[in-house]
Scaffold this active site. Structure first.
Site, short mmCIF file in Angstrom:
data_model
loop_
_atom_site.label_atom_id
_atom_site.label_comp_id
_atom_site.label_asym_id
_atom_site.label_seq_id
_atom_site.Cartn_x
_atom_site.Cartn_y
_atom_site.Cartn_z
CG HIS A 120 -1.91 -1.01 1.21
ND1 HIS A 120 -3.48 -0.61 0.97
CD2 HIS A 120 -1.93 -2.27 1.39
CE1 HIS A 120 -3.82 -1.92 1.02
NE2 HIS A 120 -3.19 -2.80 1.36
N GLY B 113 -9.99 -2.25 3.42
CA GLY B 113 -10.54 -1.69 4.68
C GLY B 113 -10.90 -2.75 5.40
CG ASP C 273 -0.75 -5.57 4.08
OD1 ASP C 273 -1.30 -4.98 3.04
OD2 ASP C 273 -1.54 -5.74 4.98
CD GLU D 140 -6.08 -8.14 6.35
OE1 GLU D 140 -6.71 -7.53 5.49
OE2 GLU D 140 -5.05 -7.67 6.87
O1 2ND Z 1 -4.16 -5.36 4.91
C1 2ND Z 1 -5.19 -4.53 4.72
N1 2ND Z 1 -6.27 -4.92 5.02
C2 2ND Z 1 -7.35 -4.24 4.73
N2 2ND Z 1 -7.10 -2.80 4.39
C3 2ND Z 1 -5.86 -2.53 4.34
C4 2ND Z 1 -4.94 -3.28 4.68
N3 2ND Z 1 -3.73 -2.37 4.54
C5 2ND Z 1 -3.95 -1.42 4.26
N4 2ND Z 1 -5.28 -1.09 4.10
C6 2ND Z 1 -6.28 0.04 3.73
C7 2ND Z 1 -5.72 1.19 4.57
C8 2ND Z 1 -5.41 2.12 3.40
O2 2ND Z 1 -5.75 3.59 3.65
C9 2ND Z 1 -6.19 1.54 2.27
C10 2ND Z 1 -5.80 2.05 0.73
O3 2ND Z 1 -4.23 1.70 0.89
O4 2ND Z 1 -6.15 0.18 2.45
ZN ZN Z 2 -3.35 -4.90 2.14
#
Ligand code: 2ND
Ligand code: ZN
Length: 362
Positions: free
Chosen positions: A21, A181, A300, A211
């Site tokens: 991300h 999210g 991640d 997850e």
């Molecule tokens: O691992 C994750 N699971 C779900 N959502 C996530 C994860 N890592 C980051 N995010 C979300 C938070 C960030 O603001 C968004 C976009 O990159 O994605």
């Molecule tokens: Zn992610």
């Protein structure tokens, strides 16, 4: 016995990351400077303290609390300068980590607070990626290629719009679409129209599933939405029974995911932080690798997990004793699963990954 992969040799080994991300990988020093520029208050005021704050706060055992830390990264990514700088530095940091190909994702809808449009946000990030690629080439002569994935936030209602944005930018560096999210309570099927639109446009997508929530989420992502890959997908292990003699029986869904070679974007350190698994040693990565699922290694969020591809691989080597040929296999798995045209994937495998590991394999 050959030495286990590690050190500088591992750092320079060619790597492929599919799940990273943009807003989870900022340099702490840049957050401090950008926050100063835009008047955002941070929970710490030195780079070291800030780095620790992110790691410790993300170490909560809950995805929801882990996600709260993004408030401070997203806040400094609201201007053309902020977006371009973060994207450029991301590419430079990945190249330093030996990454040859990356797919970096972010959610454009979270970057509109200072008046930018969705299109402008994407343009600035892509501009930053291109600047990073050029900076790497100029400084070291190395080549890194970065594709962008556009993420829609699954609790919100803009997924169709973001899917359209991804398709609109498909010839300018966006290679796919994603949702992320809080997973519990926001099943993939809520966004079915976005996935159907993407599929109808012959474009690619991945879904964060399996997850913080288990098999029903993976089932929807695969069977209803037709996802190309699974973001994490680690809970597919709930559909696998391991017997006392070490053999395993796969349920229908696990069989389907393996039969269809659906790539798993596994992120070991992140999973420990959000409580999806207890420790790296207990991570199902090795079970899934031995059962020949299409496993890939990913970061991640490098800032929240205080990690890099080199560290994720080092942790897996420490836990499971992997050698260079295993790391090569995981890297080729990732390259095969990338959202690039087939001939370009093949070229990276034949011209970069295989020659790179051939040297390491001796
Ligand atoms: O691992 C994750 N699971 C779900 N959502 C996530 C994860 N890592 C980051 N995010 C979300 C938070 C960030 O603001 C968004 C976009 O990159 O994605
Ligand atoms: Zn992610």
């Amino acid at each position: 016995m050959n030495e286990l992969p590690g050190g500088t040799r591992l750092r320079v080994a060619p790597k492929v990351v599919l799940h990273d991300h943009l807003d989870g990988g900022l340099r702490p020093e840049s957050i401090l400077q950008l926050a100063d520029d835009c008047g955002h208050r941070l929970p710490a005021d030195t780079a070291d303290e800030l780095a620790s704050w992110f790691r410790d706060s993300a170490d909560s055992g809950s995805l929801e609390r882990y996600l709260e830390t993004f408030e401070h990264t997203v806040a400094v990514m609201q201007t053309p300068e902020g977006l371009e700088r973060v994207a450029r530095e991301c590419v430079i940091d990945l190249a330093e980590d030996g990454v040859a190909y990356a797919e970096v994702r972010f959610a454009p809808e979270q970057h509109l607070e200072r008046g930018l449009s969705l299109d402008r946000v994407v343009e600035h990030v892509l501009e930053g990626f291109r600047a990073g690629e050029s900076a790497v080439a100029a400084a070291s002569g190395r080549r890194i290629r970065v594709g962008c994935l556009l993420t829609a936030m699954r609790h919100a209602a803009r997924s169709r719009e973001i899917a359209e944005l991804a398709v609109r930018f498909r010839d300018r560096g966006v290679v796919g679409f994603d949702i992320a999210g809080a997973e519990a309570g926001n099943p993939p099927s809520r966004h079915l129209d976005a996935f159907e639109y993407t599929r109808a446009a012959n474009a690619h997508f991945t879904i964060h599933a399996g997850e913080a929530f288990g098999l029903p989420s993976i089932h929807e992502a695969v069977a209803f939405c037709g996802t190309d890959r699974l973001g994490h997908g680690v809970r597919i292990v709930d559909d696998i029974t391991v017997h006392s003699d070490g053999t395993a029986t796969l349920g229908l869904l696990a069989n389907y995911v393996r039969d269809k070679r659906i790539p798993l974007e596994l992120c070991p350190s992140s999973n420990v932080q959000t409580g999806a698994v207890r420790t790296i040693e207990e991570h199902p990565f090795d079970l899934l690798a031995r059962l020949r699922f299409r496993v890939t290694v990913n970061t991640d969020n490098r800032l929240m997990s205080d990690t890099t591809m080199t560290r994720e691989m080092t942790r897996l080597v420490g836990a499971f004793g992997y050698g260079w040929s295993d790391l090569e296999r995981f890297t080729i798995n990732a390259m095969k699963s990338a959202f690039l045209p087939f001939d370009q994937r093949l070229e990276l495998i034949d011209d970069v990954i295989k020659p790179g590991y051939a040297v390491l394999l001796g």
